[in-house]
Design an enzyme around this catalytic site. Structure first.
Site, short mmCIF file in Angstrom:
data_model
loop_
_atom_site.label_atom_id
_atom_site.label_comp_id
_atom_site.label_asym_id
_atom_site.label_seq_id
_atom_site.Cartn_x
_atom_site.Cartn_y
_atom_site.Cartn_z
N LYS A 1 16.91 -24.84 -14.04
CA LYS A 1 16.60 -24.66 -15.46
C LYS A 1 15.20 -24.05 -15.54
O LYS A 1 14.20 -24.73 -15.35
CB LYS A 1 16.66 -25.98 -16.22
N LYS B 1 17.19 -33.04 -17.05
CA LYS B 1 15.75 -32.84 -17.10
C LYS B 1 15.05 -33.62 -16.00
O LYS B 1 15.29 -34.82 -15.82
CB LYS B 1 15.21 -33.29 -18.46
N SER C 1 21.21 -23.65 -27.47
CA SER C 1 20.41 -24.54 -26.64
C SER C 1 21.38 -25.51 -25.97
O SER C 1 22.54 -25.62 -26.37
CB SER C 1 19.39 -25.30 -27.49
N LEU C 2 20.91 -26.22 -24.95
CA LEU C 2 21.79 -27.11 -24.18
C LEU C 2 21.53 -28.57 -24.50
O LEU C 2 20.41 -28.96 -24.80
CB LEU C 2 21.58 -26.88 -22.68
N LYS D 1 0.83 -1.21 0.00
CA LYS D 1 0.00 0.00 0.00
C LYS D 1 0.87 1.25 0.00
O LYS D 1 0.60 2.22 -0.73
CB LYS D 1 -0.93 -0.01 1.21
N GLU D 2 1.93 1.23 0.83
CA GLU D 2 2.84 2.38 0.90
C GLU D 2 3.54 2.60 -0.45
O GLU D 2 3.70 3.72 -0.91
CB GLU D 2 3.87 2.15 2.00
N TYR D 3 3.95 1.49 -1.07
CA TYR D 3 4.60 1.56 -2.38
C TYR D 3 3.65 2.18 -3.40
O TYR D 3 4.02 3.06 -4.19
CB TYR D 3 5.04 0.17 -2.84
N ASP D 4 2.38 1.73 -3.39
CA ASP D 4 1.40 2.22 -4.36
C ASP D 4 1.15 3.71 -4.20
O ASP D 4 0.98 4.44 -5.19
CB ASP D 4 0.09 1.45 -4.21
N CYS E 1 6.71 -53.67 -43.06
CA CYS E 1 6.14 -54.02 -44.36
C CYS E 1 7.30 -54.02 -45.35
O CYS E 1 7.97 -52.99 -45.52
CB CYS E 1 5.09 -52.99 -44.78
#
EC number: 6.5.1.2
Length: 663
Positions: A118, A310, A76-77, A29-32, A419
């Protein structure tokens, strides 16, 4: 003005404590109240400091996304699914350092590793110069991304200004928090669709031309690398500390000395995964020493000095309705599960892989059963098994005895069904022709899958060699083929007869042999005849070729039908050739070269491949170790840096003169 500057300083300090240090020092509130007061004063005085928190949220709708080139490639990794693969990576790094130190007087330090979460958001690259944010971009292809500068200004903890006055590109991940997602979905407007997951929430926000909508997502970001810098740093951990000192929220990290410590760090991150406000899908393990990382270098796709472990993918359950059998290019018949649609990780899944009949039986999978579904690597849906809560009737899955497309008898080889009707089984022939004609293979321009289907159905094409027997008149009998199109395709087919050896080897569709492996084979054996005659033991001596690939190659060339097909191709004029680059005569041999700006005769990929064929080491940035810079139009900062360092600069014309002089 002083009141405005004081408010900016305080609000930025509070934001840093909240978002970076995770330690709020004032109430919301104080920040706002302070924020609203700053906004009012700025409107009254028309004085705007670009570092003001009010400048984070735009109020515009853009027309389109512009493409932008990254200064250095965003890689990319490589992925590891098992701890053993992480251990192998660690051992590889240790071995590299040991072998290097045996042959060099300047020793590398014992390997240390930095372990980080990650992050699973949208990768962003933010460029700063003279302390200001000048551009933000998506990762895109790794070389070219989309300009999202205005969108990025809505990211709550992204600094608009930093203390460092040099030129840096900061690499990180834009994230939507769980609280922000919940708040967004709780305040939807009429006809708005709820967001399904955090990653899509972040990606959709930054790829939205309406900046107000982007701001509604309340994104944050974490940063973990410098993709470009003129600052000299020796360790990756120093990069992270430098980023933190500039006000960037960095990803948490651990410095580890061996695999056991890495293993513990992975487990610790796994334990807190579900409690985090943002999504992570694994752990990144990276060498700490930057010089060692530079020396280890890169593969075609990823750096050799880092790996991503992962975590197990998320799972759900659904009902298996039916099984569909599809025929691939090699003739292998693969089962695909048809599922009752289910949401998994924010995506509606209707189909999943079943691998083979042995796998189906092992997992006791049946039609009508309720099954566990997992997205391997959060991408490919896979059925892991059945639940105990299946209701109603189930039915055994039976393997087909004849090909579902051509009716030919099926044979079993190992765990797979095949096949063997390579001549008149439509999926096999069509996919084989498409692969043969593709850009990386014989590069027959103007060839499509639709064309291949018509060739099979209407011109009775039964083998690859039949392509070289087609006439212009026959092509003009096909749908949408007129004189010019038919002539162009005939010319393209004729032109393909003179081909590079690696393209020809790749075009044959040898199981497990991609373009890189085909190129490696050509470099090793120099001719097609040598490749064809190579033994299993000769093949496994080739770098990156293991036992499975070697066996595939040997088995492929043993087949009588393959021998017959190859002979027909050669009789019809196909002439694969291998030209070894005479790098020993090149002035670029063993030289470090940087290409910058727009070149007339080369794309970025083409100039890189050309330089490598001349024996050069292609770098992405200019340093004291750079031997040459090839400068095209709009060369920019790399050109300026080369001038400052006294690096030899070549125009494109001069570069081509040097190439011609050694021919």
């Amino acid at each position: 003005m002083k009141l405005i500057e004081d408010l900016i300083e305080k609000l930025n300090k509070y934001s840093y404590s909240y978002y970076v240090l995770d330690n709020p020092i004032v109430a919301d509130k104080e920040y706002d109240i302070m924020y609203d007061e700053l906004k009012r004063l700025e409107e009254e005085t028309e004085y705007i400091n670009p570092n003001s928190p009010t400048q984070r949220v735009g109020d515009i709708i853009l027309d389109k996304f512009e493409k932008t080139h990254h200064k250095n490639k965003l890689w990319s990794l490589d992925k590891a699914q098992k701890k053993d693969e992480v251990k192998a990576f660690v051992n590889k790094c240790v071995k590299f350092v040991e072998q290097y130190n045996l042959t060099h007087s300047e020793k590398l330090p014992s390997p240390q590793f930095v372990v980080t979460q990650k992050l699973d958001g949208l990768t962003i690259n933010c460029s700063y110069n003279e302390s200001r944010l000048i551009k933000s971009a998506t990762r895109g292809t790794g070389e070219i991304g989309e300009d999202i500068t205005e969108q990025s200004k809505t990211i709550l903890n992204l600094p608009n200004a930093i203390n460092y006055s040099g030129e840096i590109d900061v690499h990180g991940e834009a994230l939507m928090t769980k609280n922000a997602l919940e708040q967004y979905n709780s305040n939807l407007k009429v006809n708005e669709t709820p967001l399904k997951n955090l990653r899509n929430g972040a990606a959709g926000a930054l790829r939205n031309l309406n900046i107000k909508e982007t701001a509604r997502r309340k994104l944050v970001a974490q940063f973990y690398d410098l993709s470009y810098t003129d600052k000299k740093l020796k360790k990756y951990s120093e990069i992270l500390l430098f980023l933190k000192s500039q006000g960037f929220n960095i990803t948490e990290y651990n410095i580890c000395n061996n695999f056991d410590e890495i293993n513990q760090a992975i487990d610790n991150i796994g334990e807190v995964r579900s409690s985090l406000q943002y999504d992570i899908d694994g752990v990144v393990i990276r060498l700490n020493d930057i010089e060692t990382s530079r020396l280890m270098g890169y593969t075609i796709k990823c750096p050799k000095y880092a790996i991503a472990y992962k975590f197990k993918a998320k799972e759900t359950t659904t009902k298996l309705i039916d099984v569909e059998w599809n025929v691939g290019r090699s003739g292998r018949i693969n089962p695909t599960a048809i599922l009752e649609p289910v949401e998994l990780a924010g995506v509606i899944v209707k189909r999943a892989t079943l691998n083979n009949m042995d796998d189906i039986k092992r997992k006791k999978i049946k039609k009508g059963a309720r099954v566990f579904l997992r997205r391997s690597n959060d991408v490919i849906p896979e059925i892991m098994g059945v639940t105990e809560e299946t209701e109603g009737e189930t039915k055994e899955i039976e393997a087909p005895t004849i090909c579902p497309y051509c009716g030919s008898e099926i044979v079993k080889e190992g765990v797979h069904l095949f096949c063997e009707n390579t001549l008149s089984c439509k999926p096999q022939m069509v996919k084989s022709i498409v692969h043969f004609a593709s850009r990386k293979a014989m590069n027959i321009e103007g060839f499509s899958e639709k064309t291949a289907e018509q060739l099979f159905e209407k011109l009775n094409i039964k083998s690859i060699s039949d392509l070289y027997r087609i006439t212009k008149e026959e092509l003009m009998s096909l749908d949408k083929f007129k004189d010019k199109k038919a002539s162009n395709l005939i010319n393209a087919i004729e032109k393909s007869k003179e081909c590079d050896l690696d393209s020809f080897v790749y075009s044959l569709g040898i199981p497990n042999v991609g373009k890189k492996t085909a190129t490696d084979l050509c470099k090793q054996f120099k001719s097609f005849e040598n490749i064809k005659k190579a033994s299993y033991f000769e093949l496994i001596l080739v770098q990156d070729i293991g036992s499975i690939v070697a066996k595939s190659i040997v088995d492929f060339f043993k087949q009588e039908k393959i021998e017959k097909s190859l002979n027909e191709l050669f009789k019809l004029g196909v002439k694969p050739s291998y030209e070894e680059s005479e790098v020993s005569e090149s002035v670029f041999n063993d030289k470090t070269v940087v290409a910058t700006g727009s070149l007339q005769n080369y794309s970025r990929t083409e100039i890189k491949e050309k330089l490598e064929s001349l024996g050069a080491k292609v770098a992405g940035s200019v340093s004291k170790k750079t031997d040459y810079v090839i400068a095209g139009e709009n060369a920019g900062s790399k050109y300026d840096k080369a001038v400052a360092l006294g690096v030899k600069i070549l125009t494109e014309e001069k570069f081509e003169e040097l190439i011609e002089s050694v021919k």
